[in-house]
Scaffold this motif. Structure first.
Motif, PDB file in Angstrom:
ATOM      1  N   GLN A 125      -6.588  -7.545   9.740  1.00 10.52           N
ATOM      2  CA  GLN A 125      -7.646  -6.621  10.172  1.00 10.52           C
ATOM      3  C   GLN A 125      -8.127  -6.596  11.548  1.00 10.52           C
ATOM      4  O   GLN A 125      -9.372  -6.564  11.933  1.00 10.52           O
ATOM      5  CB  GLN A 125      -8.717  -6.921   8.991  1.00 10.52           C
TER       6      GLN A 125
ATOM      7  N   GLY B 170     -14.458   3.581   8.528  1.00 12.78           N
ATOM      8  CA  GLY B 170     -14.774   2.211   8.221  1.00 12.78           C
ATOM      9  C   GLY B 170     -13.612   1.454   7.566  1.00 12.78           C
ATOM     10  O   GLY B 170     -14.028   0.297   7.427  1.00 12.78           O
TER      11      GLY B 170
ATOM     12  N   MET C 258     -11.682  -7.047  17.788  1.00 10.91           N
ATOM     13  CA  MET C 258     -11.629  -6.834  16.151  1.00 10.91           C
ATOM     14  C   MET C 258     -11.557  -5.310  15.699  1.00 10.91           C
ATOM     15  O   MET C 258     -12.139  -4.442  16.556  1.00 10.91           O
ATOM     16  CB  MET C 258     -12.601  -7.552  15.433  1.00 10.91           C
ATOM     17  N   ALA C 259     -11.049  -4.972  14.811  1.00  7.48           N
ATOM     18  CA  ALA C 259     -11.169  -3.580  14.329  1.00  7.48           C
ATOM     19  C   ALA C 259     -12.166  -3.181  13.960  1.00  7.48           C
ATOM     20  O   ALA C 259     -13.202  -3.887  13.308  1.00  7.48           O
ATOM     21  CB  ALA C 259      -9.767  -3.320  13.250  1.00  7.48           C
ATOM     22  N   ASN C 260     -12.420  -1.749  13.886  1.00  6.88           N
ATOM     23  CA  ASN C 260     -13.903  -1.347  13.391  1.00  6.88           C
ATOM     24  C   ASN C 260     -13.800  -1.172  11.803  1.00  6.88           C
ATOM     25  O   ASN C 260     -14.087   0.017  11.580  1.00  6.88           O
ATOM     26  CB  ASN C 260     -14.369  -0.031  14.514  1.00  6.88           C
ATOM     27  N   GLY C 261     -13.428  -2.018  11.135  1.00  4.87           N
ATOM     28  CA  GLY C 261     -13.544  -1.658   9.866  1.00  4.87           C
ATOM     29  C   GLY C 261     -12.718  -2.815   8.939  1.00  4.87           C
ATOM     30  O   GLY C 261     -12.313  -3.629   9.512  1.00  4.87           O
ATOM     31  N   SER C 262     -12.614  -2.812   7.535  1.00  5.99           N
ATOM     32  CA  SER C 262     -11.839  -3.611   6.908  1.00  5.99           C
ATOM     33  C   SER C 262     -10.851  -3.019   6.024  1.00  5.99           C
ATOM     34  O   SER C 262     -11.116  -1.673   5.831  1.00  5.99           O
ATOM     35  CB  SER C 262     -12.779  -4.545   6.244  1.00  5.99           C
ATOM     36  N   VAL C 263      -9.682  -3.685   5.518  1.00  2.24           N
ATOM     37  CA  VAL C 263      -8.763  -2.954   4.837  1.00  2.24           C
ATOM     38  C   VAL C 263      -9.018  -2.567   3.631  1.00  2.24           C
ATOM     39  O   VAL C 263     -10.164  -3.142   2.955  1.00  2.24           O
ATOM     40  CB  VAL C 263      -7.613  -4.191   4.603  1.00  2.24           C
ATOM     41  N   LEU C 264      -9.073  -1.387   3.226  1.00  6.00           N
ATOM     42  CA  LEU C 264      -9.153  -0.685   1.823  1.00  6.00           C
ATOM     43  C   LEU C 264      -8.861  -1.652   0.807  1.00  6.00           C
ATOM     44  O   LEU C 264      -7.559  -2.252   0.597  1.00  6.00           O
ATOM     45  CB  LEU C 264      -8.576   0.313   1.868  1.00  6.00           C
TER      46      LEU C 264
END
Lengths: 139, 139, 139, 139
Positions: free
Chosen positions: A72, A112, C1-7
């Motif tokens: 992620q 998001g 870090m990415a602006n989100g989390s894995v679905l």
């Protein structure tokens, strides 16, 4: 057969738009690239090896995209922490050989949520990252 | 760096034409497919997983195309010879897990030379073969 | 870090409900089981090895669930087609060693979409299937 | 079939108590985690991927628990010795890709015997260790 089909998190049309945008940037900077897009589960959705790009980068591009899903984050975010003196040195050995810990893999984010990822390889890490960003920007 | 680049045997543009023709046929028969094209060295040139196609067929489609290069034939040509009573039963075990011995992989031929191959997977073997033929016909 | 989390396609709470229902059925029939749940991407969400279940079935249960995602069907649906005289004999060899082609793996479906899968192993295939069905019924 | 069953060294109920305690701590610090428990043989007993935890940490958490059994120590105890200047640099290469040499894996000890181990991954190594300690404390 099951009464349904697996949830799609990124469409082929979207994946191809991402690849096209990345390939356009790669052409602009004169560096052919392997470009891969995976879905939110880390499974390959589409891949293109531009003429002149590395055969060895087929796997690297796919694994960069996979790594961006798996942790992620951008693959470049893992670089310092996995160096010999870093806190998670040895990460790749602990995972069985699919992780890439240098730039070129970027999550594709919507509202998001990480819905997929792009991985780019063949150039320098700066070029790979620039092309991956161009691809991610088209999502 | 070497003073040159690896010989390209199939261009990305050609590979994408092959994939587009295959995808068009897949849409016609209502069966989403994984479609892969490899070059004369058996290395992935392009891949597309149509929406609804199998995740498990990513690898199968790539390996069908690889197998068509590896043995210079259609994958379906290997089917009878590799059955338990056949002369080369156990072929896959002898190669390490990349061979597909049922239809859906077809060489891309120009002027008597195999320049690449297409591999198609997700449908029945008859559907896979039909879609692979449509793709190969566009080369 | 990415602006989100894995679905997330299946929650841990849902996965544990599926495992609990399967384990209850396993206890009823007196056959301890390995029980795995994967998400729509085929990635492990939760696993339990009941006391007395097989160590060798850890991997089998996880791979049954993976296979149900990979081919969008119950693993038992692959059994006849992959037998020596079947149309896709050799499927496992073509995929690198993660496919299970006998009963015990079942997709978890909601509104026509496969959101995950359960895999059960240690008993007979009839018992594995019965326990997997009990788990799938709780989703 | 044999007239017996493999010795169980940790029950599923105990493994789940360990996981629950670890998950509670993970929730307290606001960092979802992959949490794995293995038995004294290093074989997976139970696993849970909390919502939001890394897909890439499935394997890391299982391998942390395995490593704690494999070398009868906390995974963090291996960190300095395996760095480039350390006495067992290259340990992972010598084992085939299952070892983790940074914190988050802790043996579960009863009456001076290692009966199993917990592995935790997704957070920083300090967070992973803190959550693993909370889990181990519940055994």
């Amino acid at each position: 057969m099951a009464n349904g089909s697996v949830l799609e998190t990124i469409t082929l049309e979207e994946a191809q738009q991402v690849i096209d945008a990345a390939a356009k940037k790669a052409a602009e900077i004169g560096q052919p690239m392997d470009i891969a897009v995976v879905d939110a589960g880390g499974n390959l959705k589409a891949h293109a090896r531009m003429d002149g790009a590395n055969i060895g980068s087929i796997t690297i591009s796919i694994n960069k995209a996979y790594t961006a899903i798996a942790f992620q984050c951008e693959t470049g975010d893992l670089q310092e922490a996995t160096r010999p003196a870093g806190p998670i040195h040895g990460l790749s050995d602990a995972h069985g050989g699919r992780l890439v810990v240098f730039p070129g893999g970027i999550p594709l984010v919507r509202d998001g949520r990480i819905m997929g990822a792009i991985g780019v390889s063949t150039g320098t890490i700066e070029q790979d990252q620039e092309v991956a960003l161009a691809g991610a920007g088209a999502y």
